[in-house]
Design a protein around this motif. Structure first.
Motif, PDB file in Angstrom:
ATOM      1  N   GLY A 108       4.057  14.774  -8.792  1.00 33.68           N
ATOM      2  CA  GLY A 108       5.086  15.779  -8.535  1.00 33.68           C
ATOM      3  C   GLY A 108       5.102  16.292  -7.111  1.00 33.68           C
ATOM      4  O   GLY A 108       5.525  17.423  -6.840  1.00 33.68           O
ATOM      5  N   LYS A 109       4.660  15.457  -6.188  1.00 30.91           N
ATOM      6  CA  LYS A 109       4.571  15.858  -4.781  1.00 30.91           C
ATOM      7  C   LYS A 109       5.915  15.712  -4.073  1.00 30.91           C
ATOM      8  O   LYS A 109       6.792  14.958  -4.496  1.00 30.91           O
TER       9      LYS A 109
ATOM     10  N   THR B  98       0.837  -1.209   0.000  1.00 33.82           N
ATOM     11  CA  THR B  98       0.000   0.000   0.000  1.00 33.82           C
ATOM     12  C   THR B  98       0.870   1.256   0.000  1.00 33.82           C
ATOM     13  O   THR B  98       0.638   2.196  -0.764  1.00 33.82           O
ATOM     14  N   ALA B  99       1.895   1.250   0.858  1.00 28.36           N
ATOM     15  CA  ALA B  99       2.788   2.410   0.959  1.00 28.36           C
ATOM     16  C   ALA B  99       3.549   2.653  -0.344  1.00 28.36           C
ATOM     17  O   ALA B  99       3.763   3.798  -0.747  1.00 28.36           O
ATOM     18  N   LYS B 100       3.946   1.578  -1.002  1.00 29.10           N
ATOM     19  CA  LYS B 100       4.649   1.711  -2.289  1.00 29.10           C
ATOM     20  C   LYS B 100       3.736   2.341  -3.341  1.00 29.10           C
ATOM     21  O   LYS B 100       4.169   3.199  -4.124  1.00 29.10           O
ATOM     22  N   ALA B 101       2.474   1.937  -3.346  1.00 27.48           N
ATOM     23  CA  ALA B 101       1.504   2.517  -4.291  1.00 27.48           C
ATOM     24  C   ALA B 101       1.311   4.006  -4.010  1.00 27.48           C
ATOM     25  O   ALA B 101       1.208   4.829  -4.932  1.00 27.48           O
ATOM     26  N   VAL B 102       1.306   4.365  -2.726  1.00 31.42           N
ATOM     27  CA  VAL B 102       1.163   5.772  -2.328  1.00 31.42           C
ATOM     28  C   VAL B 102       2.384   6.572  -2.775  1.00 31.42           C
ATOM     29  O   VAL B 102       2.259   7.674  -3.324  1.00 31.42           O
ATOM     30  N   MET B 103       3.569   6.029  -2.557  1.00 35.50           N
ATOM     31  CA  MET B 103       4.811   6.709  -2.968  1.00 35.50           C
ATOM     32  C   MET B 103       4.837   6.919  -4.480  1.00 35.50           C
ATOM     33  O   MET B 103       5.215   7.998  -4.965  1.00 35.50           O
ATOM     34  N   SER B 104       4.426   5.914  -5.210  1.00 32.84           N
ATOM     35  CA  SER B 104       4.394   6.015  -6.670  1.00 32.84           C
ATOM     36  C   SER B 104       3.418   7.099  -7.123  1.00 32.84           C
ATOM     37  O   SER B 104       3.730   7.906  -8.004  1.00 32.84           O
ATOM     38  N   ALA B 105       2.252   7.129  -6.494  1.00 35.48           N
ATOM     39  CA  ALA B 105       1.224   8.129  -6.837  1.00 35.48           C
ATOM     40  C   ALA B 105       1.711   9.538  -6.514  1.00 35.48           C
ATOM     41  O   ALA B 105       1.496  10.481  -7.300  1.00 35.48           O
TER      42      ALA B 105
ATOM     43  N   PHE C  34       8.902   5.209  -5.683  1.00 32.11           N
ATOM     44  CA  PHE C  34       8.836   6.643  -5.976  1.00 32.11           C
ATOM     45  C   PHE C  34       9.532   6.949  -7.295  1.00 32.11           C
ATOM     46  O   PHE C  34       9.009   7.704  -8.115  1.00 32.11           O
ATOM     47  N   ALA C  35      10.701   6.357  -7.491  1.00 31.73           N
ATOM     48  CA  ALA C  35      11.462   6.563  -8.726  1.00 31.73           C
ATOM     49  C   ALA C  35      10.678   6.100  -9.950  1.00 31.73           C
ATOM     50  O   ALA C  35      10.690   6.758 -11.003  1.00 31.73           O
ATOM     51  N   LYS C  36       9.988   4.968  -9.825  1.00 32.67           N
ATOM     52  CA  LYS C  36       9.162   4.473 -10.938  1.00 32.67           C
ATOM     53  C   LYS C  36       8.027   5.449 -11.223  1.00 32.67           C
ATOM     54  O   LYS C  36       7.675   5.677 -12.388  1.00 32.67           O
ATOM     55  N   GLY C  37       7.460   6.006 -10.178  1.00 33.38           N
ATOM     56  CA  GLY C  37       6.391   6.988 -10.352  1.00 33.38           C
ATOM     57  C   GLY C  37       6.881   8.240 -11.042  1.00 33.38           C
ATOM     58  O   GLY C  37       6.193   8.828 -11.869  1.00 33.38           O
ATOM     59  N   GLN C  38       8.123   8.639 -10.726  1.00 26.37           N
ATOM     60  CA  GLN C  38       8.732   9.828 -11.354  1.00 26.37           C
ATOM     61  C   GLN C  38       8.904   9.640 -12.860  1.00 26.37           C
ATOM     62  O   GLN C  38       8.743  10.589 -13.628  1.00 26.37           O
ATOM     63  N   SER C  39       9.252   8.428 -13.245  1.00 32.73           N
ATOM     64  CA  SER C  39       9.543   8.168 -14.659  1.00 32.73           C
ATOM     65  C   SER C  39       8.310   7.714 -15.448  1.00 32.73           C
ATOM     66  O   SER C  39       8.388   7.505 -16.658  1.00 32.73           O
ATOM     67  N   ALA C  40       7.198   7.541 -14.751  1.00 37.12           N
ATOM     68  CA  ALA C  40       5.968   7.048 -15.423  1.00 37.12           C
ATOM     69  C   ALA C  40       5.358   8.131 -16.304  1.00 37.12           C
ATOM     70  O   ALA C  40       5.463   9.312 -16.013  1.00 37.12           O
TER      71      ALA C  40
END
Length: 232
Positions: free
Chosen positions: A68-69, A56-63, A226-232
Motif C-alpha cells: 500500500g505504498k 528487479t524494478a518490477k519486483a520492487v513496484m509489485s512489493a 504495480f497493478a498486479k501487486g495492488q490486486s494480489a
C-alpha cells in the motif's frame, strides 16, 4: 527468467532503440560497466543488464503496491512528460510531469498546506460559497491563486504524506527531485541513460531515456507490475 523470455524482453527493448546511449563525451564514469561498445559517435547500452534491472524494478513496484505504498512518478522533460502523467494516472499514483516544485519532499509541511488550501478553494468554489463571501475583486484574486496552485500542484493534490518511493525518468534532468529524495532516504527507481550517475538510483534501469518508445515500454511494464501487486 528463462533464456527465451529474456531474449524476447531484450528484443522488445532493442526494437524501441533502448540500446542507444549518449555520445561518449557525455558519459558519466559510473556508467562504463553498463555499456558494450559504440555505433558511430553513440555508445551502446548492454540490454542484458537492462533487462535484469527492469525485472528487479518490477519486483520492487509489485512489493510497494502490496504494502500500500505511494510511488511518486517524476519526469518533466517535454518529450516524455505526457507518458509519465498517463502511466501514473493508470494506477492512481501521484506525479510531477512538469518542473519540480522545490520542497515537495524537503519542505513537505509547507507543500501540504498549499494542497490543503487548494482543496479548500476547490470545495468552496464547487459549493458556491466563495461568491457569497467575497467581492468581485477578491474573487478575481482568489481565482488567480487557485489557478496558480493548480498549475504548481497538478499531479500531487492526492498526496497526504511524503512518497515512499520515486519513479524517475532521467535522474540528471530531475536532479532537484533526486537530491531531495536521496536526502530523505526515499528510494528511487529510475530510467536513466549514460549521462546519469548510477548511484543516484537504488533501482536503476539503464536505457535510452530520450526515446518515447523506450520510456513508454518500460513505464508500461512497471505500472503493470504495480497493478498486479495492488490486486494480489
Amino acid at each position: 527468467m528463462s533464456d527465451v523470455k529474456g531474449m524476447a524482453e531484450i528484443q522488445r527493448l532493442f526494437d524501441t532503440g533502448a540500446h542507444f546511449a549518449q555520445v561518449k563525451s557525455r558519459r558519466h564514469p559510473s556508467m562504463k560497466p553498463y555499456l558494450v561498445g559504440t555505433k558511430g559517435r553513440q555508445e551502446i547500452i548492454d540490454l542484458v543488464k537492462t533487462t535484469e534491472q527492469l525485472e528487479t524494478a518490477k519486483a520492487v513496484m509489485s512489493a510497494l503496491a502490496k504494502e500500500g505504498k505511494t510511488v511518486l512518478f517524476v519526469g518533466g522533460k517535454v518529450e516524455i512528460s505526457t507518458l509519465v502523467k498517463r502511466a501514473a494516472q493508470e494506477i492512481g499514483a501521484p506525479y510531477v510531469a512538469a518542473r519540480w516544485l522545490g520542497g515537495t519532499i524537503s519542505n513537505w509541511v509547507e507543500i501540504k498546506k498549499r494542497i490543503d488550501r487548494l482543496a479548500e478553494l476547490t470545495e468552496k468554489s464547487a459549493a458556491g460559497t466563495l461568491a457569497k463571501q467575497h467581492t468581485k475583486l477578491e474573487l478575481v484574486m482568489i481565482g488567480r491563486e487557485q489557478k496558480r496552485l493548480m498549475e504548481r500542484l497538478d499531479g500531487i493534490t492526492t498526496m497526504v504524506k511524503k512518497p515512499d518511493a520515486l519513479l524517475v525518468v532521467d535522474t540528471k534532468h530531475e536532479k532537484h527531485a533526486v537530491k531531495e529524495a536521496n536526502s530523505a532516504g526515499i528510494p528511487i527507481i529510475a530510467i536513466m541513460s549514460s549521462d546519469c550517475n548510477i548511484k543516484d538510483a537504488a533501482y536503476p534501469i539503464v536505457a535510452n531515456d530520450t526515446s518515447r518508445k523506450t520510456v513508454e515500454l518500460i513505464l508500461s511494464e512497471l505500472t503493470e507490475a504495480f497493478a498486479k501487486g495492488q490486486s494480489a
